[in-house]
Design a protein around this motif. Sequence first.
Motif, PDB file in Angstrom:
ATOM      1  N   LEU A  91       0.530  -1.272   0.267  1.00 33.08           N
ATOM      2  CA  LEU A  91      -0.223  -0.152  -0.066  1.00 33.08           C
ATOM      3  C   LEU A  91       0.895   1.225  -0.142  1.00 33.08           C
ATOM      4  O   LEU A  91       1.887   1.084   0.427  1.00 33.08           O
ATOM      5  N   ILE A  92       0.718   2.198  -0.875  1.00 32.46           N
ATOM      6  CA  ILE A  92       1.221   3.483  -0.990  1.00 32.46           C
ATOM      7  C   ILE A  92       0.741   4.282   0.032  1.00 32.46           C
ATOM      8  O   ILE A  92      -0.622   4.920  -0.378  1.00 32.46           O
ATOM      9  N   VAL A  93       1.211   4.970   0.949  1.00 30.47           N
ATOM     10  CA  VAL A  93       0.594   6.073   1.642  1.00 30.47           C
ATOM     11  C   VAL A  93       0.527   7.218   1.261  1.00 30.47           C
ATOM     12  O   VAL A  93       2.133   7.960   0.907  1.00 30.47           O
ATOM     13  N   VAL A  94      -0.494   8.017   1.428  1.00 35.63           N
ATOM     14  CA  VAL A  94       0.377   9.951   0.629  1.00 35.63           C
ATOM     15  C   VAL A  94      -0.439  10.646   1.983  1.00 35.63           C
ATOM     16  O   VAL A  94      -1.484  10.518   3.093  1.00 35.63           O
ATOM     17  N   ASP A  95      -0.076  12.157   1.972  1.00 35.75           N
ATOM     18  CA  ASP A  95      -0.868  13.255   2.458  1.00 35.75           C
ATOM     19  C   ASP A  95      -2.171  13.932   2.083  1.00 35.75           C
ATOM     20  O   ASP A  95      -2.512  13.122   1.591  1.00 35.75           O
ATOM     21  N   TRP A  96      -2.568  14.242   2.370  1.00 36.19           N
ATOM     22  CA  TRP A  96      -4.231  14.677   1.925  1.00 36.19           C
ATOM     23  C   TRP A  96      -3.594  15.905   0.410  1.00 36.19           C
ATOM     24  O   TRP A  96      -4.279  16.013   0.238  1.00 36.19           O
ATOM     25  N   LYS A  97      -2.611  16.030  -0.174  1.00 37.40           N
ATOM     26  CA  LYS A  97      -2.474  16.346  -0.875  1.00 37.40           C
ATOM     27  C   LYS A  97      -2.192  15.178  -2.662  1.00 37.40           C
ATOM     28  O   LYS A  97      -2.369  15.520  -3.409  1.00 37.40           O
ATOM     29  N   GLY A  98      -2.036  14.509  -1.780  1.00 33.31           N
ATOM     30  CA  GLY A  98      -1.381  13.257  -2.897  1.00 33.31           C
ATOM     31  C   GLY A  98      -0.689  12.130  -2.528  1.00 33.31           C
ATOM     32  O   GLY A  98       0.060  11.741  -3.961  1.00 33.31           O
ATOM     33  N   GLU A  99       0.324  13.703  -1.982  1.00 34.87           N
ATOM     34  CA  GLU A  99       1.956  13.279  -2.380  1.00 34.87           C
ATOM     35  C   GLU A  99       2.395  11.915  -1.645  1.00 34.87           C
ATOM     36  O   GLU A  99       1.691  11.567  -0.262  1.00 34.87           O
TER      37      GLU A  99
END
Length: 120
Positions: free
Chosen positions: A110-118
């Motif tokens: 799973l690729i975890v991202v921040d609220w911006k999708g980064e």
Amino acid sequence: MSVNKKGRRKIVCNARLFYWYVQPDYDDCGQIKLNIVSDDKKWIVSYEVGQSKNPKTPHIVIKGREFEGLDRSGWQGWMRVQTPIWKDTIITPELVKTIIEWCFHKKERLIVVDWKGEII
């Protein structure tokens, strides 16, 4: 405590009952969100509608305690992970089923991202 069923659509997937609805999220500038919740409220996700048109890889917000392949120990709050690109301009029961099945499918990573999708 059970899920509020008023104004929610019902779907059975993987022999489990879920409720889903689409509504603007006024805490997020009125973005239209697809919300899916299991009947026992252990599995809750939110998906921003129309991400397939964005240049960034779409992501889903995990709000519940349960999600396949994700270790929630030591993590508080919501998590965001990248998803495949789905045809999401119109929300149909078929799309809802596809999202639920993807969420419960075993994933290599799973690729975890921040609220911006980064990517974090």
